[in-house]
Design a protein around this motif. Sequence first.
Motif, mmCIF file in Angstrom:
data_model
loop_
_atom_site.group_PDB
_atom_site.id
_atom_site.type_symbol
_atom_site.label_atom_id
_atom_site.label_comp_id
_atom_site.label_asym_id
_atom_site.label_seq_id
_atom_site.Cartn_x
_atom_site.Cartn_y
_atom_site.Cartn_z
ATOM 1 N N ASN A 1 0.601 -1.234 0.013
ATOM 2 C CA ASN A 1 0.012 -0.237 0.307
ATOM 3 C C ASN A 1 0.523 1.108 -0.403
ATOM 4 O O ASN A 1 1.347 1.647 1.182
ATOM 5 N N GLN B 1 -7.330 5.395 -1.825
ATOM 6 C CA GLN B 1 -7.384 4.775 -1.902
ATOM 7 C C GLN B 1 -9.672 4.603 -2.423
ATOM 8 O O GLN B 1 -9.588 4.164 -3.271
ATOM 9 N N PHE C 1 -8.197 -3.789 -4.163
ATOM 10 C CA PHE C 1 -8.923 -2.580 -2.510
ATOM 11 C C PHE C 1 -9.750 -3.585 -1.968
ATOM 12 O O PHE C 1 -10.664 -4.610 -2.374
ATOM 13 N N HIS D 1 -3.880 -7.261 -0.022
ATOM 14 C CA HIS D 1 -4.093 -6.794 0.870
ATOM 15 C C HIS D 1 -4.990 -5.369 -0.309
ATOM 16 O O HIS D 1 -3.989 -4.911 -0.815
ATOM 17 N N SER D 2 -5.567 -4.271 1.000
ATOM 18 C CA SER D 2 -5.787 -3.661 0.222
ATOM 19 C C SER D 2 -4.849 -1.996 0.123
ATOM 20 O O SER D 2 -4.152 -2.012 0.811
ATOM 21 N N GLY D 3 -5.142 -1.897 -0.854
ATOM 22 C CA GLY D 3 -3.821 -1.260 -1.252
ATOM 23 C C GLY D 3 -2.828 -1.461 -2.177
ATOM 24 O O GLY D 3 -1.694 -0.985 -2.292
ATOM 25 N N ASP D 4 -2.210 -2.780 -2.188
ATOM 26 C CA ASP D 4 -1.067 -3.263 -2.616
ATOM 27 C C ASP D 4 -1.085 -3.267 -4.000
ATOM 28 O O ASP D 4 -2.421 -2.856 -4.676
ATOM 29 N N CYS E 1 -6.971 1.431 6.552
ATOM 30 C CA CYS E 1 -6.632 1.861 5.512
ATOM 31 C C CYS E 1 -7.710 2.492 4.526
ATOM 32 O O CYS E 1 -7.635 3.788 3.833
#
Length: 367
Positions: free
Chosen positions: A85, A92, A229, A252-255, A285
């Motif tokens: 992230n 995001q 996301f 994970h979210s944002g990766d 996040c």
Amino acid sequence: MAAAALTREGGEDAFRRLFRFYRQRDVSDLRGVVDFSAPGGQVFRSQLNISSVSDQDAYRAGLQPVSQWKAYGLKGYPGFIFIPNPFLPGCQRHWVKQCLKLYPQKPNVCNLDLHMAPEKTIDLWGQSKEQLRRKGSSKWEPRSLLEKLRWVTLGYHYNWDTKKYSANHHTPFPSDLAFLSEQVATACGFRGFQAQAGILNYYHFDSSLGIHVDESELDHSRPLLSFSFGQSSIFLLGGLKREEAPTAMFMHSGDIMVMSGVSRLLYHAVPRVLPNPEGTDLPSCLSQALPSDLPVGSVIEHSSDEDWQVCAKYLQSSRINMTIRQVLAEGQKFPEESGANRKGQAPSEDSHHEENSRAKRLKPNTI
């Protein structure tokens, strides 16, 4: 470990065996899954071109300065880059809203176009937002159209039947997403990257993405960019053959993942979507709103509280992934097509995005 033992069994190819292992809902042994938030073992730090993207351009794309990103590679996977992230707080949310509210709009193409009249798919957001906002926890509530969304294609629209792109099936690529993609590609050493095609995949906890290779683009020297996301997932990255056992990793979210070089044409899959590891409805996040002062020329837009409430409700049980590709090299053109393929054909149901439920199998298993 159980996963490692599976790769040594006979019969099915090694990739398929591990896919089935992680696909099981009751699998709790995830010790063999690489976690880039605590890298070690086969993970090593990867160098980025810090000076190639100005801090201002990074801010405009909703990203931290490249000097603050962490980037990793995997031993045995040349050209693979994993960036945990790198988004600025609140940014995001913009991409989630675009994927749910804007990008599914016409003239872009989605899976619902295959079995619904055109006028029914014009405004998926408008038809779904109230139903999503009121939605409870019962699995038996009817799904909104947004919850039935499985994929959207942008730019050069991928044809799931022919597995090809064509010059005649093209719509303008979103300028904000193109700018984001160009900054990430440039930071990873790919100056001049042009975002020409995008496939957005929409997952729920019972969804998966089957084993496949992204090889339909005519220019394989350009990277494949993947943005995630919402809820987390297990991603499997294999070899040039399915007999090679894949490496499992968390997303994970944002990766962001960048697949280039040798890794550009490797088999990969998503066998399982998981609740985010923080144990909350949404990862932290996504809990931060955008600051009021965005930089001049920012492609990021503020979301209304009402819009974000709908997005947040959707993400409580879902994950969104954007994969961005450059289809043609500079100056390259599509080959002449036969008469049958000249028309912009609507794609069939995604051949490798599947979803299971207790009630029925919604997608055929084609992997």
